[in-house]
Every structure is written in C-alpha cells, then in structure tokens.
Design a protein around this motif. Structure first.
Motif, short mmCIF file in Angstrom:
data_model
loop_
_atom_site.label_atom_id
_atom_site.label_comp_id
_atom_site.label_asym_id
_atom_site.label_seq_id
_atom_site.Cartn_x
_atom_site.Cartn_y
_atom_site.Cartn_z
N UNK A 37 0.84 -1.20 0.00
CA UNK A 37 0.00 0.00 0.00
C UNK A 37 0.88 1.25 0.00
N UNK A 38 1.93 1.24 0.81
CA UNK A 38 2.84 2.38 0.86
C UNK A 38 3.51 2.64 -0.47
N UNK A 39 3.87 1.57 -1.18
CA UNK A 39 4.50 1.74 -2.50
C UNK A 39 3.52 2.35 -3.49
N UNK A 40 2.26 1.91 -3.44
CA UNK A 40 1.25 2.47 -4.36
C UNK A 40 1.02 3.94 -4.07
N UNK A 41 0.88 4.28 -2.78
CA UNK A 41 0.66 5.68 -2.41
C UNK A 41 1.87 6.53 -2.80
N UNK A 42 3.07 5.99 -2.61
CA UNK A 42 4.28 6.71 -2.99
C UNK A 42 4.31 6.97 -4.49
N UNK A 43 3.96 5.97 -5.29
CA UNK A 43 3.97 6.13 -6.74
C UNK A 43 2.95 7.18 -7.18
N UNK A 55 2.14 12.61 -9.20
CA UNK A 55 1.56 13.93 -8.97
C UNK A 55 2.66 15.00 -8.93
N UNK A 56 3.80 14.65 -8.36
CA UNK A 56 4.91 15.60 -8.32
C UNK A 56 5.42 15.92 -9.72
N UNK A 57 5.56 14.90 -10.54
CA UNK A 57 6.01 15.13 -11.92
C UNK A 57 5.02 16.00 -12.69
N UNK A 58 3.73 15.72 -12.51
CA UNK A 58 2.71 16.49 -13.20
C UNK A 58 2.68 17.93 -12.70
N UNK A 59 2.88 18.11 -11.41
CA UNK A 59 2.82 19.44 -10.82
C UNK A 59 4.03 20.29 -11.21
N UNK A 60 5.19 19.67 -11.37
CA UNK A 60 6.40 20.41 -11.71
C UNK A 60 6.48 20.71 -13.21
N UNK A 61 5.79 19.91 -14.02
CA UNK A 61 5.86 20.07 -15.48
C UNK A 61 5.54 21.49 -15.96
N UNK A 84 -1.43 16.95 -3.12
CA UNK A 84 -1.38 15.55 -3.53
C UNK A 84 0.07 15.06 -3.60
N UNK A 85 0.98 15.96 -3.85
CA UNK A 85 2.40 15.59 -3.90
C UNK A 85 2.90 15.08 -2.54
N UNK A 86 2.23 15.47 -1.48
CA UNK A 86 2.63 15.03 -0.14
C UNK A 86 2.39 13.54 0.06
N UNK A 87 1.67 12.90 -0.87
CA UNK A 87 1.45 11.47 -0.75
C UNK A 87 2.75 10.69 -0.87
N UNK A 88 3.77 11.27 -1.46
CA UNK A 88 5.07 10.59 -1.52
C UNK A 88 5.57 10.30 -0.11
N UNK A 89 5.55 11.30 0.73
CA UNK A 89 6.00 11.11 2.10
C UNK A 89 5.10 10.19 2.89
N UNK A 90 3.80 10.31 2.68
CA UNK A 90 2.85 9.44 3.38
C UNK A 90 3.09 7.99 2.98
N UNK A 91 3.28 7.74 1.68
CA UNK A 91 3.54 6.39 1.21
C UNK A 91 4.83 5.83 1.78
N UNK A 92 5.84 6.67 1.88
CA UNK A 92 7.11 6.25 2.46
C UNK A 92 6.94 5.85 3.92
N UNK A 93 6.15 6.62 4.66
CA UNK A 93 5.90 6.30 6.07
C UNK A 93 5.10 5.00 6.23
N UNK A 94 4.11 4.80 5.38
CA UNK A 94 3.31 3.57 5.44
C UNK A 94 4.19 2.36 5.15
N UNK A 95 5.03 2.45 4.12
CA UNK A 95 5.92 1.35 3.79
C UNK A 95 6.92 1.10 4.92
#
Length: 96
Positions: free
Chosen positions: A29-35, A40-46, A62-73
């Motif tokens: 689940x953490x890996x999916x949330x991280x991805x 979202x980060x790539x789309x937001x920075x584009x 939504x970019x903050x999901x990277x950190x949330x996914x990392x914590x879940x994993x």
C-alpha cells in the motif's frame, strides 16, 4: 552470531514465499501511495518547465502522498521486523 529463525509454518503445510507475511500489505500500500505522489509531483512540476500556468494548490497537496507512502511502507517494514524477532525469540526459547 544470531540465531536464524526457522521458516514460517502452519499446522497443515509450510508457507510458501508467495504468501504475505506481517507488514507485507502495508509495504505494498505504501508503495502504491508513494507512486501516486511521485506521479503527482512530476505532473505538478511540469508547468514550471513548460511555461504554462501552474496547477492549483490542491495539486501540490497531492504531492505530499510521496512522504505518506514512504511512512506507510516504513511501518510495514518495522512490523515485519518485529514479527521476525518474535518468531526468533519463540524458536530460541523452545529450542533451548
């Protein structure tokens, strides 16, 4: 040297490597949330590189999901470590 725990088994048959152990679900689940957060980060920075109008603030949240996914994993990995330690202790106490 530490004692290596015996493979996980049930009453019927030994578990195979395909079966999920404690914490494996959290890691997935953490890996999916991280991805999702990484995409979202790539789309937001584009728009910064393309010279277009930036996205609204919600997109940056939504970019903050990277950190949330990392914590879940990470929680899943810690849960797996704890289960393996408990198993090693019980194997050591029954074997001694």
């Amino acid at each position: 040297m530490t004692a290596t725990p015996a493979p996980r088994t049930t009453d019927e048959a030994p578990l195979t490597t395909d079966e999920a152990g404690p914490g494996d679900g959290l890691v997935r689940i953490g890996a999916i949330v991280f991805i999702v957060g990484a995409i979202a980060t790539l789309i937001t920075v584009a728009p910064l590189f393309l010279g277009t109008d930036p996205f609204p603030s919600v997109a940056y949240a939504v970019c903050m999901l990277m950190g949330v996914g990392f914590l879940i994993a990470g929680a899943g990995v810690l849960r797996s470590i704890a289960a393996q330690r408990r198993q090693a202790r019980s194997a050591a106490s029954t074997g001694a």
